[in-house]
Design a protein around this motif. Structure first.
Motif, PDB file in Angstrom:
ATOM      1  N   ALA A   1      25.286  -4.613   6.467  1.00 29.93           N
ATOM      2  CA  ALA A   1      24.258  -4.723   8.148  1.00 29.93           C
ATOM      3  C   ALA A   1      23.127  -4.057   7.607  1.00 29.93           C
ATOM      4  O   ALA A   1      22.438  -3.514   6.208  1.00 29.93           O
ATOM      5  CB  ALA A   1      24.467  -3.882   8.531  1.00 29.93           C
ATOM      6  N   HIS A   2      22.068  -4.309   8.077  1.00 29.24           N
ATOM      7  CA  HIS A   2      20.824  -3.276   7.783  1.00 29.24           C
ATOM      8  C   HIS A   2      19.455  -3.258   8.876  1.00 29.24           C
ATOM      9  O   HIS A   2      20.346  -3.669   9.451  1.00 29.24           O
ATOM     10  CB  HIS A   2      19.681  -4.924   6.365  1.00 29.24           C
ATOM     11  N   THR A   3      18.841  -2.325   8.629  1.00 33.22           N
ATOM     12  CA  THR A   3      17.536  -2.225   9.401  1.00 33.22           C
ATOM     13  C   THR A   3      17.077  -1.921   8.566  1.00 33.22           C
ATOM     14  O   THR A   3      16.168  -1.984   7.534  1.00 33.22           O
ATOM     15  CB  THR A   3      17.964  -0.263  10.201  1.00 33.22           C
ATOM     16  N   VAL A   4      14.558  -2.480   9.070  1.00 30.42           N
ATOM     17  CA  VAL A   4      13.813  -1.652   8.324  1.00 30.42           C
ATOM     18  C   VAL A   4      12.735  -0.918   8.555  1.00 30.42           C
ATOM     19  O   VAL A   4      12.811  -0.672  10.199  1.00 30.42           O
ATOM     20  CB  VAL A   4      13.503  -3.274   9.130  1.00 30.42           C
ATOM     21  N   ILE A   5      12.669   0.219   8.632  1.00 25.17           N
ATOM     22  CA  ILE A   5      11.337   0.815   8.961  1.00 25.17           C
ATOM     23  C   ILE A   5      10.551   0.181   8.718  1.00 25.17           C
ATOM     24  O   ILE A   5      10.020   0.134   7.377  1.00 25.17           O
ATOM     25  CB  ILE A   5      11.711   2.214   8.195  1.00 25.17           C
ATOM     26  N   ARG A   6       9.011   0.940   9.114  1.00 24.63           N
ATOM     27  CA  ARG A   6       7.865  -0.049   9.119  1.00 24.63           C
ATOM     28  C   ARG A   6       7.092   1.297   9.088  1.00 24.63           C
ATOM     29  O   ARG A   6       7.303   2.206  10.078  1.00 24.63           O
ATOM     30  CB  ARG A   6       7.491  -0.441  10.399  1.00 24.63           C
ATOM     31  N   ILE A   7       6.042   1.338   8.038  1.00 25.92           N
ATOM     32  CA  ILE A   7       5.317   2.954   8.009  1.00 25.92           C
ATOM     33  C   ILE A   7       3.773   1.895   7.951  1.00 25.92           C
ATOM     34  O   ILE A   7       3.687   1.305   6.740  1.00 25.92           O
ATOM     35  CB  ILE A   7       5.688   3.382   6.360  1.00 25.92           C
ATOM     36  N   TRP A   8       2.361   2.972   8.621  1.00 25.81           N
ATOM     37  CA  TRP A   8       1.810   2.365   8.859  1.00 25.81           C
ATOM     38  C   TRP A   8       0.509   3.372   7.451  1.00 25.81           C
ATOM     39  O   TRP A   8       1.310   4.385   7.343  1.00 25.81           O
ATOM     40  CB  TRP A   8       1.103   2.727  10.108  1.00 25.81           C
ATOM     41  N   ASP A   9      -0.149   2.615   6.940  1.00 26.78           N
ATOM     42  CA  ASP A   9      -0.218   2.277   5.824  1.00 26.78           C
ATOM     43  C   ASP A   9      -1.760   3.356   5.957  1.00 26.78           C
ATOM     44  O   ASP A   9      -2.837   2.602   6.585  1.00 26.78           O
ATOM     45  CB  ASP A   9      -0.543   1.917   4.855  1.00 26.78           C
ATOM     46  N   VAL A  10      -2.166   4.063   5.923  1.00 31.20           N
ATOM     47  CA  VAL A  10      -3.530   5.219   6.792  1.00 31.20           C
ATOM     48  C   VAL A  10      -4.026   6.143   6.036  1.00 31.20           C
ATOM     49  O   VAL A  10      -3.791   7.416   5.709  1.00 31.20           O
ATOM     50  CB  VAL A  10      -3.059   5.751   8.156  1.00 31.20           C
ATOM     51  N   PRO A  11      -5.120   5.435   4.662  1.00 30.61           N
ATOM     52  CA  PRO A  11      -5.769   5.882   4.053  1.00 30.61           C
ATOM     53  C   PRO A  11      -6.310   7.607   3.935  1.00 30.61           C
ATOM     54  O   PRO A  11      -6.077   8.099   4.187  1.00 30.61           O
ATOM     55  CB  PRO A  11      -6.974   5.030   3.468  1.00 30.61           C
ATOM     56  N   ASN A  12      -7.166   7.209   6.086  1.00 29.80           N
ATOM     57  CA  ASN A  12      -7.471   8.142   6.456  1.00 29.80           C
ATOM     58  C   ASN A  12      -6.838   9.107   7.409  1.00 29.80           C
ATOM     59  O   ASN A  12      -7.454  10.186   8.022  1.00 29.80           O
ATOM     60  CB  ASN A  12      -9.023   7.899   6.866  1.00 29.80           C
TER      61      ASN A  12
END
Length: 221
Positions: free
Chosen positions: A156-167
């Motif tokens: 089974a799987h799950t997804v972690i979503r990460i926000w790319d915030v340069p600043n």
């Protein structure tokens, strides 16, 4: 004349007898049993109705799945939930993508049933990112899912979503992530991708909702 009436009466009685043997119209019929999502070791599909890896983060946090009840298989045997000791885990970071003019990276976490017998998973894993200084960040939960059954060797799987915030203010490069399977209290520890810093925030952002989030478990690797 009497003979004709007697024959007619017998014919009518025969028709009435035949009509009473069928199933009356409008009789209730048994409902079909609900479908069960089951994954097998040779199942290479990755069902994901939300489009993991392409859609942006969900906007509303959800509570962790708790109180999972055992389910019964077709033979009547009870299938217990998957315990941490019955699972292995691995993660892979995908390519960055854009959503509502913001950039994100999905980290796919795969759980494999190594316990030798079927078990069930339902809800959200716990996911704590650990910074180099020991700072801990619990990922918010978002999305909806259902109960799945993993046969021995299935995933089974799950997804972690990460926000790319340069600043972003003080982005942190985690050293590892602690993953707690749904309804469990012990965790599995994995190294976090070295090229993926994270803004440790639980605030929602206009147009994107939760910038960082973990989804419920779904069938397949």
């Amino acid at each position: 004349m009497r003979k004709f009436l007697l024959v007619a009466a017998l014919a009518v009685g025969a028709v009435a007898t035949v009509g009473g043997c069928g199933t009356p119209s409008g009789s209730p019929t048994a409902a079909a049993p609900a479908a069960t999502i089951t994954t097998s070791p040779n199942d290479t599909s990755t069902p994901d109705p939300e489009g993991a890896g392409t859609a942006g983060p969900a906007g509303t946090p959800k509570p962790a799945g708790t109180g999972a009840k055992p389910v019964s298989g077709t033979t009547g045997a009870t299938i217990a939930r998957c315990h941490t000791g019955d699972l292995s885990a691995r993660l892979t970071a995908g390519e960055p993508y854009e959503h509502n003019d913001e950039h994100f990276t999905d980290v796919r976490v795969v759980f494999e049933n190594t316990g030798g017998k079927s078990c069930t998973m339902y809800g959200f894993p716990g996911a704590d990112l650990i910074g180099g200084s020991g700072r801990r960040y619990s990922l918010p939960r978002a999305g909806d899912g259902g109960r799945i059954t993993l046969k021995a060797g299935a995933a089974a799987h799950t997804v972690i979503r990460i926000w790319d915030v340069p600043n972003a203010e003080s982005p942190t490069l985690p050293s590892q992530v602690e993953l707690t399977p749904p309804d469990e209290t012990t965790h599995l520890t994995l190294a976090w991708p070295k090229s993926l810093p994270v803004a440790f925030t639980t605030s929602t952002e206009p147009g994107i909702g939760l910038p960082n989030a973990i989804e419920p478990v779904a069938a397949g690797a």
